[in-house]
Design a protein around this motif. Structure first.
Motif, PDB file in Angstrom:
ATOM      1  N   ALA A  52      18.637  93.125  64.889  1.00 32.71           N
ATOM      2  CA  ALA A  52      19.724  93.816  65.584  1.00 32.71           C
ATOM      3  C   ALA A  52      19.705  93.489  67.068  1.00 32.71           C
ATOM      4  CB  ALA A  52      19.609  95.320  65.362  1.00 32.71           C
ATOM      5  N   VAL A  53      18.517  93.475  67.649  1.00 32.84           N
ATOM      6  CA  VAL A  53      18.386  93.136  69.073  1.00 32.84           C
ATOM      7  C   VAL A  53      18.855  91.706  69.325  1.00 32.84           C
ATOM      8  CG1 VAL A  53      16.708  92.724  70.917  1.00 32.84           C
ATOM      9  CG2 VAL A  53      16.563  94.811  69.526  1.00 32.84           C
ATOM     10  N   ASP A  54      18.435  90.776  68.478  1.00 35.69           N
ATOM     11  CA  ASP A  54      18.842  89.373  68.643  1.00 35.69           C
ATOM     12  C   ASP A  54      20.362  89.229  68.533  1.00 35.69           C
ATOM     13  OD1 ASP A  54      16.242  88.518  68.997  1.00 35.69           O
ATOM     14  OD2 ASP A  54      15.951  87.955  66.893  1.00 35.69           O
ATOM     15  N   THR A  55      20.964  89.966  67.612  1.00 36.45           N
ATOM     16  CA  THR A  55      22.417  89.896  67.459  1.00 36.45           C
ATOM     17  C   THR A  55      23.116  90.430  68.697  1.00 36.45           C
ATOM     18  OG1 THR A  55      22.175  90.214  65.065  1.00 36.45           O
ATOM     19  CG2 THR A  55      24.358  90.558  65.995  1.00 36.45           C
ATOM     20  N   ALA A  56      22.628  91.558  69.219  1.00 37.41           N
ATOM     21  CA  ALA A  56      23.224  92.116  70.437  1.00 37.41           C
ATOM     22  C   ALA A  56      23.054  91.173  71.619  1.00 37.41           C
ATOM     23  CB  ALA A  56      22.599  93.474  70.741  1.00 37.41           C
ATOM     24  N   ALA A  57      21.902  90.514  71.691  1.00 39.41           N
ATOM     25  CA  ALA A  57      21.658  89.569  72.790  1.00 39.41           C
ATOM     26  C   ALA A  57      22.601  88.369  72.705  1.00 39.41           C
ATOM     27  CB  ALA A  57      20.203  89.114  72.774  1.00 39.41           C
ATOM     28  N   GLU A  58      22.847  87.880  71.484  1.00 38.63           N
ATOM     29  CA  GLU A  58      23.764  86.752  71.320  1.00 38.63           C
ATOM     30  C   GLU A  58      25.199  87.170  71.634  1.00 38.63           C
ATOM     31  OE1 GLU A  58      25.467  83.081  70.535  1.00 38.63           O
ATOM     32  OE2 GLU A  58      23.429  83.674  71.084  1.00 38.63           O
ATOM     33  N   LEU A  59      25.574  88.377  71.251  1.00 37.85           N
ATOM     34  CA  LEU A  59      26.905  88.874  71.594  1.00 37.85           C
ATOM     35  C   LEU A  59      27.065  88.982  73.113  1.00 37.85           C
ATOM     36  CD1 LEU A  59      27.440  91.641  68.876  1.00 37.85           C
ATOM     37  CD2 LEU A  59      28.779  89.537  69.142  1.00 37.85           C
ATOM     38  N   LEU A  60      26.018  89.439  73.788  1.00 37.65           N
ATOM     39  CA  LEU A  60      26.076  89.525  75.244  1.00 37.65           C
ATOM     40  C   LEU A  60      26.254  88.135  75.853  1.00 37.65           C
ATOM     41  CD1 LEU A  60      25.899  91.307  77.768  1.00 37.65           C
ATOM     42  CD2 LEU A  60      23.411  91.051  77.686  1.00 37.65           C
ATOM     43  N   ARG A  61      25.561  87.149  75.309  1.00 36.51           N
ATOM     44  CA  ARG A  61      25.707  85.783  75.805  1.00 36.51           C
ATOM     45  C   ARG A  61      27.144  85.300  75.626  1.00 36.51           C
ATOM     46  NH1 ARG A  61      25.929  80.670  74.409  1.00 36.51           N
ATOM     47  NH2 ARG A  61      26.036  81.139  72.187  1.00 36.51           N
TER      48      ARG A  61
ATOM     49  N   GLY B 213      29.748  87.242  75.807  1.00 36.42           N
ATOM     50  CA  GLY B 213      30.666  88.030  76.622  1.00 36.42           C
ATOM     51  C   GLY B 213      31.001  89.403  76.112  1.00 36.42           C
ATOM     52  N   PHE B 214      30.199  89.951  75.154  1.00 38.19           N
ATOM     53  CA  PHE B 214      30.436  91.287  74.617  1.00 38.19           C
ATOM     54  C   PHE B 214      29.160  92.111  74.738  1.00 38.19           C
ATOM     55  CE2 PHE B 214      32.866  88.204  72.097  1.00 38.19           C
ATOM     56  CZ  PHE B 214      34.168  88.650  72.314  1.00 38.19           C
ATOM     57  N   TYR B 215      29.287  93.307  75.311  1.00 43.24           N
ATOM     58  CA  TYR B 215      28.118  94.185  75.345  1.00 43.24           C
ATOM     59  C   TYR B 215      28.262  95.231  74.242  1.00 43.24           C
ATOM     60  CZ  TYR B 215      24.261  97.075  76.761  1.00 43.24           C
ATOM     61  OH  TYR B 215      23.077  97.776  76.757  1.00 43.24           O
ATOM     62  N   VAL B 216      27.380  95.149  73.262  1.00 48.21           N
ATOM     63  CA  VAL B 216      27.331  96.060  72.124  1.00 48.21           C
ATOM     64  C   VAL B 216      25.910  96.599  72.024  1.00 48.21           C
ATOM     65  CG1 VAL B 216      27.542  96.256  69.612  1.00 48.21           C
ATOM     66  CG2 VAL B 216      29.161  94.836  70.893  1.00 48.21           C
ATOM     67  N   ALA B 217      25.765  97.887  71.761  1.00 46.88           N
ATOM     68  CA  ALA B 217      24.438  98.488  71.693  1.00 46.88           C
ATOM     69  C   ALA B 217      23.752  98.144  70.374  1.00 46.88           C
ATOM     70  CB  ALA B 217      24.532  99.995  71.844  1.00 46.88           C
ATOM     71  N   ALA B 218      22.476  97.822  70.449  1.00 45.65           N
ATOM     72  CA  ALA B 218      21.637  97.690  69.260  1.00 45.65           C
ATOM     73  C   ALA B 218      20.951  99.034  69.027  1.00 45.65           C
ATOM     74  CB  ALA B 218      20.600  96.592  69.456  1.00 45.65           C
ATOM     75  N   ALA B 219      21.197  99.639  67.874  1.00 48.52           N
ATOM     76  CA  ALA B 219      20.580 100.922  67.534  1.00 48.52           C
ATOM     77  C   ALA B 219      19.406 100.682  66.605  1.00 48.52           C
ATOM     78  CB  ALA B 219      21.611 101.830  66.865  1.00 48.52           C
ATOM     79  N   PHE B 220      18.217 101.106  67.038  1.00 52.02           N
ATOM     80  CA  PHE B 220      17.020 100.951  66.211  1.00 52.02           C
ATOM     81  C   PHE B 220      16.158 102.193  66.354  1.00 52.02           C
ATOM     82  CE2 PHE B 220      16.504  98.744  70.270  1.00 52.02           C
ATOM     83  CZ  PHE B 220      15.337  99.281  70.775  1.00 52.02           C
ATOM     84  N   TYR B 221      15.105 102.287  65.545  1.00 49.84           N
ATOM     85  CA  TYR B 221      14.232 103.456  65.547  1.00 49.84           C
ATOM     86  C   TYR B 221      13.724 103.731  66.963  1.00 49.84           C
ATOM     87  CZ  TYR B 221      10.280 106.488  64.464  1.00 49.84           C
ATOM     88  OH  TYR B 221       9.397 107.542  64.410  1.00 49.84           O
ATOM     89  N   PRO B 222      13.770 105.015  67.424  1.00 47.45           N
ATOM     90  CA  PRO B 222      14.008 106.242  66.655  1.00 47.45           C
ATOM     91  C   PRO B 222      15.462 106.726  66.632  1.00 47.45           C
ATOM     92  CG  PRO B 222      13.207 106.805  68.820  1.00 47.45           C
ATOM     93  CD  PRO B 222      13.239 105.300  68.764  1.00 47.45           C
TER      94      PRO B 222
END
Length: 401
Positions: free
Chosen positions: A344-353, A355-364
């Motif tokens: 999820a973090v990697d996907t959010a990082a690629e989206l940011l690259r 031009g989109f900022y999307v939150a990665a939601a992970f535990y907790p």
């Protein structure tokens, strides 16, 4: 005797530290940005991205009327905050705001600096029986009740039995109502990770068993109702003595602060006299009050309906391109399951690259191995921006092993 535990912060830190470290290393956490037009933000010199993380669902947070009202109030009052308890002196505009919102939402309104402090005010009074005519209630939390609700469980357990049920499990809740004479249910209206409370079914239990309903509708305010009363209040004409709604002024409403919607004079008296965040702390600052007053006027105008309609079109455009479990519910939060936290973090990082900022939601924030992308849709997103985001998500997903 085994002590009932409501907090496990040490364990949470131990189990999530490495994922947080990884998320920070990718550059998707704690970004500092400057708001630009619509949903664009500047996250570095000359670098603009489209924000799909903020919860300003109607795009009111940078509305010129709200910003100008805040500036004008600061210039007029030449002050930012009263440095004293609210049981003594208050800005006159605070009273104006509470009166305005009381009329707008058809409820008794007490305003706070945050919805967190609103919950902190009301929940201990609920636990001790102040809102239930001296009867000590059994407090039942929804499994996914927001952290700003669940945080108070340990304090509430000093006065009341605290239980938790599966998410939106009305049958389990009814079973508890059948066993106990006084039950209070604590839930969200619109859940921060998607979905919403079954209001009509809760009202059925209230009518049959006298269930006290406490709803945090932080994410539902403004997006529903003719005057933006919110997801919950738009379905509950009269709060009466057995319903309280907390809501945020910092999301769909476009200002900052929190409110409690009350049904009786007695509830209001109890909060103003005995709620710690009200009696011993400060309320919203002046800019927040003035901005909220301006937003209330927008909520009385035809512009509100226009923005609600635009939001609905944006949500529909997203659902057509990226189906999720929440598709079709009309709510602005969409969760895209990924699974493993680092994926999820990697996907959010690629989206940011891209031009989109999307939150990665992970535990907790979500259960382990249920990591997801959390997309917040707003009236200020264009159809093209939604289409581009959805295409990028599909492209990244297809390339993932």
């Amino acid at each position: 005797m085994n002590k009932q535990r409501f907090r496990n912060l040490a364990s949470v830190i131990e189990r999530s530290r490495s994922d947080f470290d990884y998320a920070y290393s990718t550059g998707i956490m704690t970004l500092y940005a400057r708001s630009l037009e619509h949903r664009h933000v500047e996250i570095g010199p000359g670098r603009s991205v489209i924000d799909f993380a903020r919860g300003s669902y109607l795009g009111l947070d940078n509305h010129p009327l709200i910003v100008d009202a805040a500036i004008a109030a600061l210039a007029s009052y030449r002050s930012i905050q009263w440095s004293g308890a609210r049981t003594r002196l208050n800005f006159s505009l605070t009273g104006d705001l509470e009166n305005s919102l009381s009329e707008l939402f058809d409820a008794r309104i007490v305003v706070y600096s945050l919805v967190l402090t609103a919950n902190m005010s009301a929940l201990p009074l609920l636990a001790c029986g102040a809102f239930t005519r001296g009867r000590e209630p059994v407090l039942v939390f929804d499994q996914f009740a927001h952290a700003t609700l669940a945080y108070h469980k340990a304090v509430l357990a000093e006065d009341a039995q605290v239980l938790q049920i599966r998410h939106n499990d009305v049958e389990e809740l009814e079973g508890i109502c059948q066993k106990h004479t006084c039950v209070a249910y604590i839930c969200d209206g619109v859940y921060s990770m998607g979905g919403n409370a079954p209001i009509s079914e809760l009202l059925r239990l209230q009518e049959r068993y006298g269930l006290f309903i406490y709803i945090d509708d932080a994410h539902g305010i403004s997006i529903r109702g003719r005057h933006g009363q919110g997801y919950a209040k738009s379905q509950i004409a009269d709060l009466g003595e057995n319903t309280i709604i907390a809501a945020s002024l910092s999301k769909g409403f476009g200002a900052t602060g929190g409110v409690l919607m009350l049904g009786t004079d007695e509830q209001e008296k109890l909060l103003r006299r005995y709620a710690v965040p009200h009696a011993f702390s400060m309320g919203p600052d002046l800019a927040a009050i003035a901005g909220a007053l301006a937003s209330a006027e927008i909520h009385r105008s035809t512009e509100l309906g226009e923005r609600q309609a635009r939001l609905s079109r944006v949500i529909q455009a997203f659902d057509e391109r990226t189906p999720t479990q929440s598709s079709g519910d009309g709510m602005p939060i969409r969760m895209i399951p990924i699974g493993e936290s680092r994926a999820a973090v990697d996907t959010a990082a690629e989206l940011l690259r891209r031009g989109f900022y999307v939150a990665a939601a992970f535990y907790p924030t979500v259960p382990r191995d249920k990591a997801a992308l959390r997309v917040c849709l707003t009236a200020d997103h264009s159809q093209d921006e939604v289409a581009q985001l959805c295409a990028s998500i599909r492209d990244i997903a297809s390339a993932r092993p």
